[in-house]
Design an enzyme around this catalytic site. Structure first.
Site, short mmCIF file in Angstrom:
data_model
loop_
_atom_site.label_atom_id
_atom_site.label_comp_id
_atom_site.label_asym_id
_atom_site.label_seq_id
_atom_site.Cartn_x
_atom_site.Cartn_y
_atom_site.Cartn_z
N ASP A 193 -11.79 2.72 3.51
CA ASP A 193 -12.12 1.30 3.32
C ASP A 193 -13.63 1.11 3.20
O ASP A 193 -14.09 0.06 2.77
CB ASP A 193 -11.62 0.50 4.53
CG ASP A 193 -10.49 -0.44 4.17
OD1 ASP A 193 -10.30 -0.70 2.97
OD2 ASP A 193 -9.81 -0.91 5.10
N LYS A 195 0.85 -1.20 0.00
CA LYS A 195 0.00 0.00 0.00
C LYS A 195 0.87 1.24 0.00
O LYS A 195 0.62 2.20 -0.73
CB LYS A 195 -0.95 -0.02 1.20
CG LYS A 195 -2.12 -0.94 0.97
CD LYS A 195 -2.89 -1.29 2.23
CE LYS A 195 -3.89 -2.40 1.89
NZ LYS A 195 -4.49 -3.02 3.07
N GLN A 198 -5.19 -2.05 9.22
CA GLN A 198 -5.00 -3.36 8.59
C GLN A 198 -5.63 -4.46 9.45
O GLN A 198 -5.34 -4.56 10.64
CB GLN A 198 -3.50 -3.62 8.38
CG GLN A 198 -3.19 -4.88 7.62
CD GLN A 198 -3.68 -4.85 6.18
OE1 GLN A 198 -3.46 -3.89 5.45
NE2 GLN A 198 -4.37 -5.89 5.76
#
Ligand code: NAP
Length: 286
Positions: A120, A53, A97
């Site tokens: 997200d 990422k 995460q």
């Protein structure tokens, strides 16, 4: 029929090029999109995802920060960090995460992220916005699938879309996004009766099950668009999807490979959402 391959790597590279140009323009006007990725512990797969990422952000020109906490960090430590990032003007997107260590309540953490920085799309506010047809941040994996369909010029209006899998991160948001594009949507799961029969009715079939090569050719209609979200590692280390690629590719009209299909799109859409967030924070964009 041999299916046309929907090349996620190529589509993702194209979108990244477009984003690179857009970020350069935004930077010229004083807008610097920024993403913070939070990692708790040392889960090897998560360490790789976080590194990827960061690299993808760098490639596109997005400011990125990695915040690492030890496995022993408490829920309060993580909440304090999120609070700090929520207030940080340099940061437009916060990604925690997953999975988190067992002693940390994942739901509480995801709900602590400001909905304005929830790139997200997992915060209940953003889930609700998606449900009422006003998405702000769509979850990256199903959003990536939508982009793959769009870039392949596949019209969804009136098509029968069947999704196998009802998770909150893939199956359910996938259904909402397809519905918004006027597909007629069916969601299947482990209790679905006559799964093969339902799948055979699909013009668009999305597999998000987590079982290697589960979808066989006899579950697929001739000429269907088959999207494989699954990522499964075989004992010999090989990666395969939820679709039995070799047999299904003989029957489908379009198919996504694994690897090189949906996978590369997920990070790309994370960057995309971060840029949208930066524009929104600056009073531009939706
Ligand atoms: P998940 O939370 O485990 O959900 C799996 C779903 O499949 C569940 O709804 C389950 O039904 C259903 N299912 C399981 N066995 C079934 C069966 N025999 N028949 C019909 N349905 C069945 O998985 P997920 O997080 O959605 O992930 C799905 C797959 O996508 C995994 O392989 C994952 O690694 C992959 N993935 C890929 C990306 C990417 O970037 N490409 C991102 C996220 C996930 P029940 O609800 O009834 O249990």
């Amino acid at each position: 029929m041999t299916a046309q391959i929907i090349d996620g790597k190529a589509i993702s590279a194209k979108i990244k090029e477009e984003m690179k140009r857009e970020v350069a323009e935004l930077r010229g006007t004083g807008i610097f999109p920024g993403l913070a990725v939070v990692l708790v512990g040392e889960n090897p797969a998560s360490v790789v995802y976080v590194r990827n990422k960061g690299k993808a952000c760098h490639d596109v020109g997005i400011h990125s920060e990695e915040h690492k906490l030890p496995e022993s960090a408490s829920e309060e430590d993580l909440l304090r960090l999120i609070d700090k990032l929520n207030k940080d003007d340099k940061i437009n997107g916060i990604l925690v995460q997953l999975p988190l260590p067992k002693h940390i309540n994942e739901k509480r953490i995801l709900e602590a992220i400001s909905p304005d920085k929830d790139v997200d799309g997992f915060h209940p506010y953003n889930v609700g916005k998606l449900m009422i047809g006003e998405p702000i941040f769509a979850p990256c994996t199903p959003y990536g699938v939508m982009k793959m369909l769009e870039y392949s010029n596949i019209d969804l209006t009136g098509k029968n879309a069947v999704i196998v899998g009802r998770s909150n991160i893939v199956g359910k948001p996938m259904a909402m996004l397809l519905l918004q594009k006027n597909a007629t949507v069916t969601i299947c799961h482990s209790k679905t009766k006559d799964l093969a029969g339902v799948c055979r009715g699909a013009d668009i079939l999305v597999a998000a099950i987590g079982k290697d090569r589960f979808v066989k050719a006899d579950m697929v209609k001739d000429g269907a668009v088959v999207i494989d979200v699954g990522i499964n590692r075989l004992p010999d280390g090989k990666l395969v999807g939820d679709v039995d690629y070799d047999s299904v590719a003989q029957k489908a009209g379009y198919i996504t490979p694994v690897p090189g299909g949906v996978g590369p799109m997920t990070i790309t859409m994370l960057l995309y959402n971060t840029i949208q967030s930066a524009k929104k924070a600056a009073g531009k964009g939706k």
